[in-house]
Scaffold this active site. Structure first.
Site, PDB file in Angstrom:
ATOM      1  CD  GLU A  54      27.436  14.601  -9.769  1.00 14.42           C
ATOM      2  OE1 GLU A  54      26.422  15.154  -8.402  1.00 14.42           O
ATOM      3  OE2 GLU A  54      27.959  15.907 -10.187  1.00 14.42           O
ATOM      4  CB  CYS A  87      26.300  14.318  -5.538  1.00 13.56           C
ATOM      5  SG  CYS A  87      24.721  13.457  -6.138  1.00 13.56           S
TER       6      CYS A  87
END
Length: 544
Positions: A282, A316
């Site tokens: 990720e 994020c």
């Protein structure tokens, strides 16, 4: 260990070794509270490090030293992998239900030790207590979810064979072996343990490298896993610079779970590709939030504030770009700025603050440089825009910008701080075009009538879309996969994929009674075989 049998560690109390609680108020005497309430030495014993070198851990709350932990070096990596690999076969030999029982106990221990985890997470990362609570909930629910579904997902699965009745075909799920987990500083508890959980449940050993700035919460999670019954050598922890330890880790493992920047992710992917090992990554995001005319504007304004400023924007999947339909732009902006103005700013081990601080001087510099660049190029500051060293050394106010030009660094680069831009759009089509105009594709948020939201979501080039919520609904849906498109990552965490990524599939086909090939060396056997097989294939296709 049979399912349901109590672990020999089940009654182990962590209160005497890892409790952070005392009656000292951090706001009154921060240095004393941080020096006297955390047993760094006990946690440090969990680090794989043979030498005497140490690393200082500083708290973003006031910049003082929390303590020191052993520093791993390259030679420690090979030793950690060796120990993990030796422990893995016995763990893999246990039934999935037995492994799941350990994770279920771990989930309960996380909730039992909630307050200690909250304190430690805040001390290391500087986030607000509510943001720290997200980590507790996420880790507990990840453990519970995978403990529930893993036994069924990992059991042998019957598949249609080549010929009905004659061919028995089974798909097996075998562990990769040793999985490396490189976890980041922004969610130091949950991203360390929650990525290790499915890897361990799949029968692997794990070598964990938490960020050097936040190793203590990860080590606390490892202590809880061992208290839940995880074999000691099965999960190894290294603490040290990623540039030094990362390459050595990749050289010895069988799969890597990485969370970090896109730039580092590209280098990690290159190294994994050279070894032909699996990678789940990720990476960065520049996430859009869209507000349409039929949205509940009060709810949208509140949700957008949470989406942009949770964890001081160091998330994020935080919203960094807000696109609002021109018909409701002024009304939304008024409501949005009002909510921003009511945020309670500050730091402390309590529930009084809505937004904590940036985690390091590097983050402060990153946010400040991007903010100054945007303003110099014509952006308008609607709220915030200032550092607040009176609150914490690296604190920045929640900042709202308008008129951010496309040439500004902030327009296309992940900021990873408490800064968000707001921009009007003419219609839905423009909102979708602008939302998709990015190299990233991690997350998005859409605020509209519920029935319309899914249709809009289906046109956005991102891995997850949350309708009428900032990010929590998608992230907390642990049964569904979570991950990025484009430059935002590879593979998925959560969902079926988040478990099976740590396995190798193996097909076992057993042929009975009649062979699938003609006997060799017999005249006309091949022609007779083909003549007989052709109508059989047609029949199979008809009834399949």
């Amino acid at each position: 260990m049979p399912p349901g049998e109590p672990s020999r560690h089940e009654n182990t109390s962590l209160t005497d070794t890892t409790s952070l609680a005392d009656n000292t108020s951090l706001a009154e005497t921060p240095s004393r509270a941080m020096r006297t309430t955390v047993p760094w030495e006990r946690l440090g014993r969990l680090v794989s490090a043979a030498g005497s070198a140490t690393l200082e851990v500083r708290t973003p709350l006031d910049g003082s030293v929390l303590g020191t932990v052993p520093r791993s070096v390259t030679a420690d990596v090979a030793e950690a992998i060796l120990l993990a690999r030796a422990a893995q076969p016995a763990w893999a030999a246990r039934t999935p239900r037995s492994r799941a029982a350990v994770m279920a106990r771990f989930g309960r221990l996380v909730l039992d030790h909630r307050d200690e985890i909250l304190d430690l997470t805040q001390l290391e990362s500087g986030k607000s207590r509510l943001d720290a609570f997200e980590e507790v909930v996420d880790a507990a629910r990840t453990a519970s979810h995978y403990a529930h579904v893993a036994p069924d997902l990992l059991r042998p699965q019957r598949r249609p064979g080549a010929v009905p009745v004659l061919t028995r075909t089974v798909e097996l799920r075998r562990p990769k072996g040793v999985v490396g987990v490189i976890s980041p500083w922004n969610y130091p508890f949950t991203l360390a343990v929650s990525d290790a959980i499915p890897a361990l449940l799949a029968g692997n050993a794990v070598v964990l490298k938490p960020d050097s700035r936040t190793p203590l919460t990860a080590l606390y999670g490892v202590a809880l896993l061992r208290a839940a019954g995880l074999p000691d050598d099965l999960l190894q922890v290294m603490v040290g610079p990623g540039a030094e330890l990362g390459p050595a880790l990749i050289e010895g493992i069988d799969h890597l779970m990485f969370t970090g920047s896109t730039a580092t992710g590209r280098e990690v992917a290159r190294r994994c590709g050279e070894r032909l090992i699996g990678l789940t990554a990720e990476l960065g995001g520049k996430n859009p939030l869209i507000v349409l005319p039929d949205a509940d504007l009060r709810r949208a304004a509140s949700g957008a504030v949470r989406s942009a400023f949770a964890n001081a924007g160091q998330l994020c999947i935080a919203a960094e770009r807000i696109y609002v339909h021109r018909a409701v732009y002024d009304a939304f902006l008024t409501a949005f700025l009002a909510v921003v103005g009511r945020l309670r700013l500050g730091v402390g081990l309590d529930w009084r603050h809505d937004m904590g601080t940036l985690a390091s001087p590097a983050q402060l510099e990153r946010v400040t440089v991007q903010l100054h660049d945007a303003v110099a190029r014509g952006a308008t500051v609607l709220a915030g825009g200032h550092a607040r060293p009176d609150l914490a050394p690296w604190y920045v106010e929640p900042t709202v910008l308008a008129d951010v030009p496309s040439e500004a660094t902030m327009a296309c680069t992940e900021t990873f701080g408490p800064v968000v831009s707001v921009q009007p759009v003419a219609d839905l089509e423009e909102a979708i075009v602008r939302a998709n105009d990015s190299e990233f594709g991690l997350s998005a948020s859409v605020w509209t009538a519920a029935g319309r939201g899914e249709a809009v979501a289906g046109r956005l080039d991102v891995g997850a879309v949350t309708v009428n919520e900032g990010y929590s609904a998608a992230w907390a849906s642990h049964a569904a996969p979570m991950g990025g498109w484009k430059a935002s990552g590879l593979g998925r965490r959560h969902g079926v994929e988040g478990l099976l990524a740590f396995t190798e599939s193996q097909t076992v086909a057993t042929q009975r009674l009649l062979p699938l090939e003609p006997p060799p060396g017999r005249r006309g056997a091949a022609l007779a075989f083909v003549t007989g097989m052709t109508p059989g294939i047609r029949l199979l296709d008809r009834f399949r």
